[in-house]
Design a protein around this motif. Structure first.
Motif, PDB file in Angstrom:
ATOM      1  N   SER A 150       0.832  -1.212   0.000  1.00 22.88           N
ATOM      2  CA  SER A 150       0.000   0.000   0.000  1.00 22.88           C
ATOM      3  C   SER A 150       0.863   1.257   0.000  1.00 22.88           C
ATOM      4  CB  SER A 150      -0.941   0.009   1.202  1.00 22.88           C
ATOM      5  OG  SER A 150      -0.228   0.246   2.396  1.00 22.88           O
ATOM      6  N   HIS A 151       2.023   1.164   0.637  1.00 19.93           N
ATOM      7  CA  HIS A 151       2.934   2.311   0.681  1.00 19.93           C
ATOM      8  C   HIS A 151       4.277   1.823   1.189  1.00 19.93           C
ATOM      9  CE1 HIS A 151       1.465   2.089   4.826  1.00 19.93           C
ATOM     10  NE2 HIS A 151       2.473   2.839   5.226  1.00 19.93           N
ATOM     11  N   TYR A 152       5.253   2.720   1.169  1.00 22.32           N
ATOM     12  CA  TYR A 152       6.571   2.294   1.620  1.00 22.32           C
ATOM     13  C   TYR A 152       6.820   2.681   3.064  1.00 22.32           C
ATOM     14  CZ  TYR A 152      11.117   0.528   1.856  1.00 22.32           C
ATOM     15  OH  TYR A 152      12.159  -0.243   2.253  1.00 22.32           O
ATOM     16  N   HIS A 153       6.550   1.792   3.976  1.00 19.71           N
ATOM     17  CA  HIS A 153       7.051   1.888   5.339  1.00 19.71           C
ATOM     18  C   HIS A 153       7.619   0.525   5.692  1.00 19.71           C
ATOM     19  CE1 HIS A 153       4.785   5.712   6.809  1.00 19.71           C
ATOM     20  NE2 HIS A 153       6.025   5.975   6.461  1.00 19.71           N
ATOM     21  N   ALA A 154       8.838   0.546   6.237  1.00 19.52           N
ATOM     22  CA  ALA A 154       9.604  -0.693   6.422  1.00 19.52           C
ATOM     23  C   ALA A 154       8.808  -1.789   7.115  1.00 19.52           C
ATOM     24  CB  ALA A 154      10.873  -0.388   7.219  1.00 19.52           C
TER      25      ALA A 154
ATOM     26  N   GLY B 205      -1.300  11.238   0.874  1.00 18.98           N
ATOM     27  CA  GLY B 205      -2.013  11.006   2.131  1.00 18.98           C
ATOM     28  C   GLY B 205      -1.047  10.694   3.254  1.00 18.98           C
ATOM     29  N   HIS B 206      -1.102   9.473   3.725  1.00 23.11           N
ATOM     30  CA  HIS B 206      -0.203   9.020   4.796  1.00 23.11           C
ATOM     31  C   HIS B 206       1.261   9.113   4.346  1.00 23.11           C
ATOM     32  CE1 HIS B 206       1.296   6.302   7.923  1.00 23.11           C
ATOM     33  NE2 HIS B 206       1.730   5.487   7.008  1.00 23.11           N
ATOM     34  N   THR B 207       1.520   8.755   3.085  1.00 22.05           N
ATOM     35  CA  THR B 207       2.790   9.063   2.416  1.00 22.05           C
ATOM     36  C   THR B 207       2.421   9.690   1.071  1.00 22.05           C
ATOM     37  OG1 THR B 207       3.052   7.033   1.109  1.00 22.05           O
ATOM     38  CG2 THR B 207       3.798   6.944   3.416  1.00 22.05           C
TER      39      THR B 207
ATOM     40  N   GLY C 292      -4.613   0.050   3.994  1.00 21.60           N
ATOM     41  CA  GLY C 292      -3.254   0.263   4.493  1.00 21.60           C
ATOM     42  C   GLY C 292      -3.263   1.203   5.685  1.00 21.60           C
ATOM     43  N   ASP C 293      -2.403   2.200   5.663  1.00 22.71           N
ATOM     44  CA  ASP C 293      -2.387   3.205   6.733  1.00 22.71           C
ATOM     45  C   ASP C 293      -3.144   4.467   6.309  1.00 22.71           C
ATOM     46  OD1 ASP C 293      -0.958   1.648   8.451  1.00 22.71           O
ATOM     47  OD2 ASP C 293       0.968   2.613   8.077  1.00 22.71           O
ATOM     48  N   LEU C 294      -3.884   4.375   5.220  1.00 24.73           N
ATOM     49  CA  LEU C 294      -4.552   5.554   4.666  1.00 24.73           C
ATOM     50  C   LEU C 294      -6.021   5.507   5.060  1.00 24.73           C
ATOM     51  CD1 LEU C 294      -4.019   7.906   2.596  1.00 24.73           C
ATOM     52  CD2 LEU C 294      -4.932   6.379   0.869  1.00 24.73           C
TER      53      LEU C 294
HETATM   54 ZN   LIG Z   1       2.733   3.602   7.252  1.00 20.62          ZN
END
Ligand SMILES: [Zn+2]
Length: 277
Positions: A84-88, A170-172, A189-191
């Motif tokens: 969904s996005h790039y967070h480790a 958004g979140h990223t 995801g985190d959004l």
């Molecule tokens: Zn995140």
């Protein structure tokens, strides 16, 4: 969260090492979610003869535990792993899936190149609980298929479509959602954009903006924001962990810094010491 007056709070979630309970939910026929009391969640969608997995957890060892649960329901191979996005803590377990194709938004691919290594170091230092067997991570996770606006995956047979959609920043800068129109299930995801989130953001903008306009300090902005939010939001998972970073980023944004500066493990510690120390 409690702490002794006068003693520094432990950095971010570094002292929170208790394992969270993981729950696999069958959301619909062939649609699965694994939740973990506020820790990164993860999903899987069955196609006719393949799987689409959504998110990858922080390490291959952590991901293998989720896959073992999933394998009690289906043994189809993973064709697509969608990030969904790039967070480790959501992507570095990717190698465990042995996916044919790793999908993300094109901006997410740019962010991996620009700040993937720093994000890896800072997130693993913030949340050692999630970084189970950290040395099992073989390297950065690189998407092999990217898109700009929308990507539709035909699930085959009569299983319908999975629609991956970009909604803007958004979140990223590169978050996408996964939508199953037939089942009306959204993996976000985190959004998230719900009323509670809006209230949180509006209070932050009011408090941080107010302190900045009267020439106050970042520390004063943090304290005002904390006081305004703690009663309504203090129970959120990792509220105390995130707030210093939230306030610092908003302070930068209101100062005209358009793109977030790169969070290094060192900068994480500096901001924490300045605001929560
Ligand atoms: Zn995140």
């Amino acid at each position: 969260m409690t702490h002794t007056p006068g003693a520094a709070k432990p950095f971010a979630s570094s002292a929170d090492t208790a394992a969270k309970e993981q729950t696999l939910e069958v959301l619909a026929d062939g649609v699965y979610a694994l939740t973990a009391e506020g820790d990164p969640n993860i999903g899987a969608i069955e196609g006719e003869d393949f799987l689409v997995c959504f998110e990858a957890l922080a390490t291959p060892v952590a991901a293998e535990k989720w896959l073992a649960k999933l394998r009690q329901h289906t043994d189809k191979p993973v064709r697509y792993l969608v990030l969904s996005h790039y967070h480790a803590v959501r992507v570095l377990g990717a190698s465990a899936f042995e996916a044919e194709t790793i999908v993300s938004h094109e901006i997410t691919r740019d962010l991996v190149a620009e700040r993937g290594k720093q994000d890896w170091e800072s997130e693993f230092a913030r949340m050692p609980r999630l970084a189970e067997a950290a040395d099992s991570v073989p390297g950065l996770t690189w998407p092999t298929l990217t898109f700009a606006d929308r990507l539709t995956i035909d699930l085959g047979g009569d299983r319908g479509d999975l629609v991956l959609q970009y909604h803007g920043r958004g979140h990223t800068e590169g978050d996408i959602t996964a939508w199953l129109p037939r089942q009306r299930i959204l993996f976000a995801g985190d959004l998230v954009a719900i009323e509670q989130t809006r209230g949180f953001l509006q209070a932050m903008i009011r408090e941080v903006g107010g302190v900045q306009q009267r020439g106050g300090t970042l520390k004063e902005a943090f304290e005002a924001t904390h006081a305004a939010l703690v009663d309504d939001y203090g129970h959120w998972p990792i509220f105390e962990h995130c707030l210093p970073f939230d306030v610092s980023r908003l302070w930068d944004e209101l100062s005209g810094i358009e793109r977030p500066v790169i969070w290094t493990a060192e900068r994480d510690q500096e901001v924490w010491a300045q605001l929560q120390g």
